[in-house]
Write an enzyme that holds these catalytic residues in place. Sequence first.
Site, PDB file in Angstrom:
ATOM      1  N   ARG A  75       0.843  -1.196   0.000  1.00  0.00           N
ATOM      2  CA  ARG A  75       0.000   0.000   0.000  1.00  0.00           C
ATOM      3  C   ARG A  75       0.877   1.245   0.000  1.00  0.00           C
ATOM      4  O   ARG A  75       2.074   1.195   0.297  1.00  0.00           O
ATOM      5  CB  ARG A  75      -0.915   0.019   1.233  1.00  0.00           C
ATOM      6  CG  ARG A  75      -0.141   0.068   2.523  1.00  0.00           C
ATOM      7  CD  ARG A  75      -0.979   0.425   3.728  1.00  0.00           C
ATOM      8  NE  ARG A  75      -0.193   0.248   4.947  1.00  0.00           N
ATOM      9  CZ  ARG A  75       0.726   1.077   5.394  1.00  0.00           C
ATOM     10  NH1 ARG A  75       1.002   2.187   4.720  1.00  0.00           N
ATOM     11  NH2 ARG A  75       1.386   0.828   6.518  1.00  0.00           N
ATOM     12  N   GLY A  77       2.215   4.868   1.494  1.00  0.00           N
ATOM     13  CA  GLY A  77       2.447   5.389   2.832  1.00  0.00           C
ATOM     14  C   GLY A  77       3.563   4.689   3.581  1.00  0.00           C
ATOM     15  O   GLY A  77       4.317   3.887   3.032  1.00  0.00           O
ATOM     16  N   VAL A  79       4.803   3.405   7.883  1.00  0.00           N
ATOM     17  CA  VAL A  79       4.429   2.386   8.849  1.00  0.00           C
ATOM     18  C   VAL A  79       3.186   2.803   9.632  1.00  0.00           C
ATOM     19  O   VAL A  79       2.990   3.988   9.943  1.00  0.00           O
ATOM     20  CB  VAL A  79       5.597   2.091   9.821  1.00  0.00           C
ATOM     21  CG1 VAL A  79       5.940   3.317  10.679  1.00  0.00           C
ATOM     22  CG2 VAL A  79       5.320   0.870  10.682  1.00  0.00           C
ATOM     23  N   THR A  80       2.338   1.817   9.946  1.00  0.00           N
ATOM     24  CA  THR A  80       1.207   2.047  10.829  1.00  0.00           C
ATOM     25  C   THR A  80       0.975   0.787  11.647  1.00  0.00           C
ATOM     26  O   THR A  80       1.627  -0.242  11.450  1.00  0.00           O
ATOM     27  CB  THR A  80      -0.062   2.457  10.069  1.00  0.00           C
ATOM     28  OG1 THR A  80      -1.016   2.989  11.007  1.00  0.00           O
ATOM     29  CG2 THR A  80      -0.687   1.282   9.317  1.00  0.00           C
ATOM     30  N   HIS A  82      -2.002  -1.928  13.294  1.00  0.00           N
ATOM     31  CA  HIS A  82      -3.366  -2.453  13.309  1.00  0.00           C
ATOM     32  C   HIS A  82      -3.534  -3.341  14.534  1.00  0.00           C
ATOM     33  O   HIS A  82      -2.617  -4.089  14.899  1.00  0.00           O
ATOM     34  CB  HIS A  82      -3.666  -3.286  12.063  1.00  0.00           C
ATOM     35  CG  HIS A  82      -3.523  -2.542  10.781  1.00  0.00           C
ATOM     36  ND1 HIS A  82      -4.199  -1.368  10.517  1.00  0.00           N
ATOM     37  CD2 HIS A  82      -2.790  -2.810   9.665  1.00  0.00           C
ATOM     38  CE1 HIS A  82      -3.880  -0.947   9.297  1.00  0.00           C
ATOM     39  NE2 HIS A  82      -3.026  -1.805   8.770  1.00  0.00           N
ATOM     40  N   GLY A 144      -4.276   4.256   3.221  1.00  0.00           N
ATOM     41  CA  GLY A 144      -3.258   3.811   2.271  1.00  0.00           C
ATOM     42  C   GLY A 144      -3.880   2.948   1.199  1.00  0.00           C
ATOM     43  O   GLY A 144      -4.641   2.026   1.508  1.00  0.00           O
ATOM     44  N   GLY A 155      -7.031   0.396   1.975  1.00  0.00           N
ATOM     45  CA  GLY A 155      -8.116   1.291   2.376  1.00  0.00           C
ATOM     46  C   GLY A 155      -7.780   2.122   3.594  1.00  0.00           C
ATOM     47  O   GLY A 155      -6.745   2.781   3.636  1.00  0.00           O
ATOM     48  N   CYS A 173       2.966   6.683  10.361  1.00  0.00           N
ATOM     49  CA  CYS A 173       2.944   7.238   9.001  1.00  0.00           C
ATOM     50  C   CYS A 173       4.196   8.055   8.687  1.00  0.00           C
ATOM     51  O   CYS A 173       4.179   8.945   7.828  1.00  0.00           O
ATOM     52  CB  CYS A 173       1.684   8.052   8.774  1.00  0.00           C
ATOM     53  SG  CYS A 173       0.181   7.104   9.079  1.00  0.00           S
TER      54      CYS A 173
END
Length: 233
Positions: A75, A77, A79-80, A82, A144, A155, A173
């Site tokens: 995707r 962007g 790092v994130t 979840h 993303g 998404g 991010c």
Amino acid sequence: MMPRLQQHKIILRQLGLQPYAPVSQAMHNFTEFRTDTTPDEIWLVEHQHVFTQGQAGKAEHVLMPGDIPVIQSDRGGQVTYHGPGQQVMYVMVDLKRAKIGVRQLVTAIENTVIETLAHFNIDSHARPDAPGVYVEQQKICSLGLRIRRGCSFHGLALNIAMDLEPFQRINPCGYAGMQMTQVSALQPGVTVADVQPVLVREFTRQLGYPTAKLQPWSLSDYLLSSHSSSSVL
């Protein structure tokens, strides 16, 4: 709002709590094998604890992941994180058929979240310099996407009622010091189940679909081809 897509239906899948990698592979398989007549889909899922690195991700933004795995994603962007209590919504839209561009889809997703939060009396906004949705200076939703053969996947991830501590292990991010917030911190008692129907309704309204049709989801339905496997999810 986009031009109405009444001639095209959209299917809603409720996945519950799932590990990231198999769902991501299923989403890739769906996109790889869809045709010009395949209905668009929305997948609602909560993921087990995971950090995902986007295409632009840099290792220095993963500070101290500890026991949480880090998975490379294709995707957009950086790092994130979840985890349970966060609503992830994957949007598989045929942009060519809908006659919209990527920027229009991003705006529609951001507006979906803004209107959803407004339903719960939370004021929020998008930022031109950083995709996602923010409450004052705190980020409440990450975004993303990836486009393949004119179709979107991946998404949004909306923080609702989760443990935010893992965000302190990264620069969310790619922004050092980015503060995160969530719906339940602003409106105590709101749950993922409360937010889901509003989020779906707003997304279908933004893109002009008729009401989304709920259909069951099974991972085995998306194990379509041995050559669709990939180490980048």
